[in-house]
Design a protein around this motif. Structure first.
Motif, PDB file in Angstrom:
ATOM      1  N   GLU A   1       6.579  -1.927   0.673  1.00 53.34           N
ATOM      2  CA  GLU A   1       5.244  -1.331   0.577  1.00 53.34           C
ATOM      3  C   GLU A   1       5.326   0.179   0.340  1.00 53.34           C
TER       4      GLU A   1
ATOM      5  N   PRO B   1       1.028  -2.802 -10.029  1.00 56.02           N
ATOM      6  CA  PRO B   1       1.975  -2.943  -8.918  1.00 56.02           C
ATOM      7  C   PRO B   1       2.759  -4.254  -8.977  1.00 56.02           C
TER       8      PRO B   1
ATOM      9  N   VAL C   1       3.248 -10.280  -0.545  1.00 53.26           N
ATOM     10  CA  VAL C   1       2.397 -11.459  -0.389  1.00 53.26           C
ATOM     11  C   VAL C   1       3.156 -12.483   0.441  1.00 53.26           C
TER      12      VAL C   1
ATOM     13  N   LEU D   1      -5.436 -13.783  -5.906  1.00 48.61           N
ATOM     14  CA  LEU D   1      -5.383 -12.427  -6.447  1.00 48.61           C
ATOM     15  C   LEU D   1      -5.929 -12.360  -7.870  1.00 48.61           C
TER      16      LEU D   1
ATOM     17  N   ALA E   1       5.114  -1.640  -3.866  1.00 44.60           N
ATOM     18  CA  ALA E   1       4.969  -3.069  -4.114  1.00 44.60           C
ATOM     19  C   ALA E   1       3.900  -3.664  -3.191  1.00 44.60           C
ATOM     20  N   ARG E   2       3.314  -4.751  -3.637  1.00 40.93           N
ATOM     21  CA  ARG E   2       2.371  -5.488  -2.808  1.00 40.93           C
ATOM     22  C   ARG E   2       3.075  -6.721  -2.268  1.00 40.93           C
TER      23      ARG E   2
ATOM     24  N   LEU F   1       4.561  -7.390  -7.358  1.00 46.29           N
ATOM     25  CA  LEU F   1       4.318  -8.228  -6.193  1.00 46.29           C
ATOM     26  C   LEU F   1       5.652  -8.724  -5.650  1.00 46.29           C
TER      27      LEU F   1
END
Length: 267
Positions: free
Chosen positions: A167, A149, A174, A194, A171-172, A151
């Motif tokens: 999301e 994924p 942060v 992470l 995607a993640r 970020l």
């Protein structure tokens, strides 16, 4: 033609990146040799990370031509580019660079797959996009079809609908800042949490300038392209100047077809 100019302390003579005393040959640097020459040191900073930047510049200081780095690059530079990616846990890039350079997901390299497995890494590095506004095209392959994924690093004040869009695309997100932007030191700390400690940034100049100003850059891998462009192209780092110039030391210098591949580490 290729050369390695060792800088004290020099690597041992058996190092594959040195060959027979740095003698000139007419073959190119292999991925295995580059991987040995650019191996990450053990992180020793307070965050437990090592952040290196990879940039290219012409002889007259231009980091781009017509807004992109490709015209001032070369096949040898792209091998270094690919090797540095293959060694990293995560590749950090500013949103503007992602748009201009047409970023795609990192691709697996069979030649370095075993080295990544031995280092406890996944098949490819994650791409981390730094964006305050999150005005990104989440339908692109970078977000929809990466092997790991993607970020997105942003601030706490980012628009909730844009966070939701990121999301939904896979995607993640942060959060690495209290306001609209990203705090460089906090971003590195969040990546370390992470499990990403071997960090690589490819800029652009504004993002690299933020890392320099924040004092979190550990290493600069700079390709000096044997070209002159004139014009008003950006330098490799932009933004406000530091109060006192920071001294880095030369760790190694390679040459191929007139391109110099320098590696500087913080003093």
């Amino acid at each position: 033609m290729r050369r390695l100019f060792p800088v004290p302390p020099a690597p041992p003579a058996t190092d594959p990146a040195v060959g027979s005393g740095g003698a000139e040959t007419d073959r190119e640097w292999s991925l295995a040799e580059l991987a040995a020459a650019y191996a990450y040191p053990e992180p020793d900073g307070p965050r437990g990370t090592w952040l290196r930047a990879n940039m290219v510049s012409t002889l007259d200081g231009a980091a781009q031509h017509d807004g992109r780095s490709q015209p001032i690059s070369s096949a040898a530079d792209m091998r270094v580019f690919g090797t540095l990616r293959a060694l990293a846990d995560v590749v950090i890039a500013g949103a503007g660079t992602v748009r201009q350079e047409g970023y795609r997901p990192a691709r697996a390299r069979a030649e370095l797959a075993e080295a990544r497995r031995s280092a406890g890494q996944g098949p490819v590095p994650a791409i981390a996009v730094v964006s305050a506004s999150l005005e990104l095209d989440f339908s692109l392959p970078l977000f929809t079809s990466p092997l790991v994924p993607t970020l997105v690093l942003t601030g706490a004040a980012a628009a909730p609908d844009r966070i939701a869009a990121a999301e939904r695309a896979g995607a993640r997100v942060v959060i690495a800042g209290d306001g609209v932007g990203v705090d460089p030191a906090r971003a590195l700390g969040a990546l370390a949490e992470l499990g990403h400690t071997r960090l690589l940034t490819e800029g652009g100049p504004r993002l690299l300038g933020q890392f320099v100003t924040a004092g979190v850059l550990d290493e600069l891998c700079l390709t000096v392209s044997p070209m002159l462009t004139a014009g008003d192209a950006q330098r490799i780092a932009g933004g406000p100047a530091v109060e006192v110039p920071r001294r880095f030391v030369l760790a190694s210098l390679l040459e191929e077809e007139g391109f110099l591949f320098s590696r500087y580490r913080r003093d």
